[in-house]
Write a protein that holds these residues in place. Structure first.
Motif, PDB file in Angstrom:
ATOM      1  N   SER A 155       0.831  -1.206   0.000  1.00 52.53           N
ATOM      2  CA  SER A 155       0.000   0.000   0.000  1.00 52.53           C
ATOM      3  C   SER A 155       0.866   1.257   0.000  1.00 52.53           C
ATOM      4  N   VAL A 156       1.950   1.239   0.763  1.00 51.59           N
ATOM      5  CA  VAL A 156       2.842   2.392   0.803  1.00 51.59           C
ATOM      6  C   VAL A 156       3.433   2.653  -0.574  1.00 51.59           C
ATOM      7  N   MET A 157       3.877   1.602  -1.244  1.00 49.16           N
ATOM      8  CA  MET A 157       4.465   1.742  -2.573  1.00 49.16           C
ATOM      9  C   MET A 157       3.468   2.311  -3.566  1.00 49.16           C
ATOM     10  N   LEU A 158       2.241   1.845  -3.505  1.00 47.99           N
ATOM     11  CA  LEU A 158       1.231   2.298  -4.461  1.00 47.99           C
ATOM     12  C   LEU A 158       0.781   3.721  -4.166  1.00 47.99           C
ATOM     13  N   LEU A 159       0.470   4.008  -2.897  1.00 51.06           N
ATOM     14  CA  LEU A 159      -0.049   5.327  -2.540  1.00 51.06           C
ATOM     15  C   LEU A 159       1.022   6.406  -2.593  1.00 51.06           C
ATOM     16  N   ASP A 160       2.299   6.016  -2.508  1.00 49.82           N
ATOM     17  CA  ASP A 160       3.383   6.990  -2.615  1.00 49.82           C
ATOM     18  C   ASP A 160       3.384   7.677  -3.979  1.00 49.82           C
ATOM     19  N   CYS A 161       2.787   7.015  -4.968  1.00 50.48           N
ATOM     20  CA  CYS A 161       2.680   7.614  -6.313  1.00 50.48           C
ATOM     21  C   CYS A 161       1.809   8.867  -6.306  1.00 50.48           C
ATOM     22  N   TRP A 162       1.056   9.088  -5.227  1.00 44.39           N
ATOM     23  CA  TRP A 162       0.216  10.272  -5.122  1.00 44.39           C
ATOM     24  C   TRP A 162       1.047  11.549  -5.211  1.00 44.39           C
ATOM     25  N   SER A 163       2.335  11.469  -4.844  1.00 48.50           N
ATOM     26  CA  SER A 163       3.189  12.659  -4.908  1.00 48.50           C
ATOM     27  C   SER A 163       3.408  13.131  -6.345  1.00 48.50           C
ATOM     28  N   ILE A 164       3.276  12.232  -7.321  1.00 46.75           N
ATOM     29  CA  ILE A 164       3.526  12.609  -8.719  1.00 46.75           C
ATOM     30  C   ILE A 164       2.486  13.598  -9.228  1.00 46.75           C
ATOM     31  N   PRO A 165       1.172  13.275  -9.170  1.00 50.24           N
ATOM     32  CA  PRO A 165       0.214  14.290  -9.623  1.00 50.24           C
ATOM     33  C   PRO A 165       0.253  15.571  -8.795  1.00 50.24           C
ATOM     34  N   CYS A 166       0.605  15.440  -7.497  1.00 48.47           N
ATOM     35  CA  CYS A 166       0.705  16.638  -6.652  1.00 48.47           C
ATOM     36  C   CYS A 166       1.830  17.554  -7.153  1.00 48.47           C
ATOM     37  N   VAL A 167       2.987  16.965  -7.475  1.00 41.73           N
ATOM     38  CA  VAL A 167       4.095  17.767  -7.999  1.00 41.73           C
ATOM     39  C   VAL A 167       3.724  18.398  -9.331  1.00 41.73           C
ATOM     40  N   LEU A 168       3.077  17.643 -10.196  1.00 41.90           N
ATOM     41  CA  LEU A 168       2.689  18.177 -11.502  1.00 41.90           C
ATOM     42  C   LEU A 168       1.750  19.370 -11.351  1.00 41.90           C
ATOM     43  N   VAL A 169       0.775  19.240 -10.453  1.00 37.64           N
ATOM     44  CA  VAL A 169      -0.180  20.334 -10.239  1.00 37.64           C
ATOM     45  C   VAL A 169       0.507  21.551  -9.611  1.00 37.64           C
ATOM     46  N   LEU A 170       1.353  21.317  -8.613  1.00 36.30           N
ATOM     47  CA  LEU A 170       2.022  22.423  -7.929  1.00 36.30           C
ATOM     48  C   LEU A 170       2.989  23.158  -8.844  1.00 36.30           C
ATOM     49  N   THR A 171       3.798  22.419  -9.621  1.00 37.08           N
ATOM     50  CA  THR A 171       4.741  23.074 -10.523  1.00 37.08           C
ATOM     51  C   THR A 171       4.005  23.790 -11.656  1.00 37.08           C
ATOM     52  N   TRP A 172       2.875  23.244 -12.081  1.00 32.87           N
ATOM     53  CA  TRP A 172       2.069  23.908 -13.111  1.00 32.87           C
ATOM     54  C   TRP A 172       1.427  25.185 -12.571  1.00 32.87           C
ATOM     55  N   ALA A 173       0.927  25.120 -11.332  1.00 33.64           N
ATOM     56  CA  ALA A 173       0.205  26.262 -10.763  1.00 33.64           C
ATOM     57  C   ALA A 173       1.131  27.374 -10.296  1.00 33.64           C
ATOM     58  N   PHE A 174       2.256  27.015  -9.669  1.00 32.03           N
ATOM     59  CA  PHE A 174       3.111  28.031  -9.045  1.00 32.03           C
ATOM     60  C   PHE A 174       4.393  28.326  -9.823  1.00 32.03           C
ATOM     61  N   LEU A 175       4.928  27.336 -10.523  1.00 32.68           N
ATOM     62  CA  LEU A 175       6.147  27.554 -11.303  1.00 32.68           C
ATOM     63  C   LEU A 175       5.859  27.683 -12.795  1.00 32.68           C
TER      64      LEU A 175
END
Length: 330
Positions: free
Chosen positions: A105-125
């Motif tokens: 579960s940790v391995m699978l749910l850790d992938c949640w950081s990928i869409p978060c980074v994409l959204v944050l870098t798109w919105a703020f950077l």
């Protein structure tokens, strides 16, 4: 613009540096995790104490360089404090999650950081992700999902004492990691690497010391300190110091999204360590998963020529606007 797969784009110096550094950082993180697991097997559960030694090394080494260079501070101190707070708690939550949920579960749910980074870098950077990049991200995630299925296929999935709580901790930790990685990318490109590492180390050490006093004081008193215990603590600290030292270089050349994707291969490095160091047999799907993730990273690395220049211009503009507001206020 027609998107095509051009192998010549892989041969650029920046792409090769990004791919190589990403895997070195991923391997360092994996080695630190194995050492932490070694401490856990000895009954020592002090994750924040391990972080404290790392932050202290950062503060001492980079702080010494900063005192020698005496540069002008380019960012506000409270930005670094908030970054350190997010970074410390992200690591703490991820380690804590293993007590409640399965490693799958940790391995699978850790992938949640990928869409978060994409959204944050798109919105703020203002980073633009075109079809080639999105395809690379999807392929990387497919590789990680294959690792999870290989665990299930091999019968290595284990349950946990409180799966819902553990999964929520992973999601929270992955989200904080995304915030930390995006903030570090902005600061390393618009401030100063030595400044970033110095203040991250200093404030991280302060936060860890306070958290240890609250959560781990009793655990530390119960530890029988010997060479078998001290050496793993030092090994984690040195490994994570190298991890943080190389991180700004990758963020500056390839960005937070590339760094986050590179960490997906940490599970594959763990497999290689299990094979060669512990002589364990692994499921054949691991090899296919590693190849799939590697292909995704290569595809993601092939950036459009105008994209990075436009992103850097926007980031410089944001920093100048903030400096202007500060001067106006004063």
């Amino acid at each position: 613009m027609v998107m095509g797969f051009n192998f010549k784009e892989i041969k650029t110096k920046k792409t090769l540096i990004g791919l190589g550094l990403g895997q070195i950082i991923s391997l360092l993180g994996t080695c630190a995790s194995f050492t932490s697991s070694e401490l856990a097997r000895k009954g020592i559960n002090a994750p924040t104490t391990q972080l404290l030694l790392t932050y202290m090394l950062l503060a001492i080494v980079y702080g010494g360089i900063m005192l020698y260079q005496r540069p002008t501070i380019k960012a506000k101190w409270h930005h670094y404090f908030l970054l350190a707070l997010v970074d410390v708690e992200a690591s703490f939550l991820m380690v804590k999650a293993f007590q409640y949920t399965s490693i799958t579960s940790v391995m699978l749910l850790d992938c949640w950081s990928i869409p978060c980074v994409l959204v944050l870098t798109w919105a703020f950077l203002h980073t633009k992700y075109r079809l080639m990049k999105i395809s690379g991200v999807v392929i990387c995630i497919v590789g990680v999902v294959m690792v999870v299925f290989s665990d299930v296929h091999a019968g290595s999935q284990a349950g946990g004492s409180n799966l819902v709580k553990g999964d929520l901790l992973v999601i929270a930790g992955a989200t904080l990691y995304a915030v930390s990685n995006t903030t570090e990318e902005f600061l390393v490109k618009n401030a100063n690497t030595v400044e970033l590492m110095t203040f991250l180390g200093f404030f991280g050490a302060v936060i860890c010391a306070i958290q240890i006093g609250i959560l781990e004081r009793g655990e530390l008193k119960a530890i029988h300190w010997s060479a078998d215990v001290v050496i793993p603590f030092v090994r984690v600290a040195v490994t994570m110091f190298l991890y943080y030292a190389l991180l700004p270089v990758l963020l500056k050349t390839n960005g937070a999204a590339m760094f986050t994707l590179s960490l997906l291969t940490s599970d594959m490095w763990a497999v290689l360590i299990r094979i060669f160091a512990y002589h364990e047999k692994v499921d054949w799907l691991y090899y296919l998963a590693f190849a799939t993730t590697a292909i995704g990273l290569i595809i993601y690395s092939m950036k459009e020529k105008d994209e990075e220049e436009q992103r850097d211009d926007v980031q410089r503009k944001l920093l100048h606007e903030e400096d202007g507001e500060t001067l106006s206020a004063s």
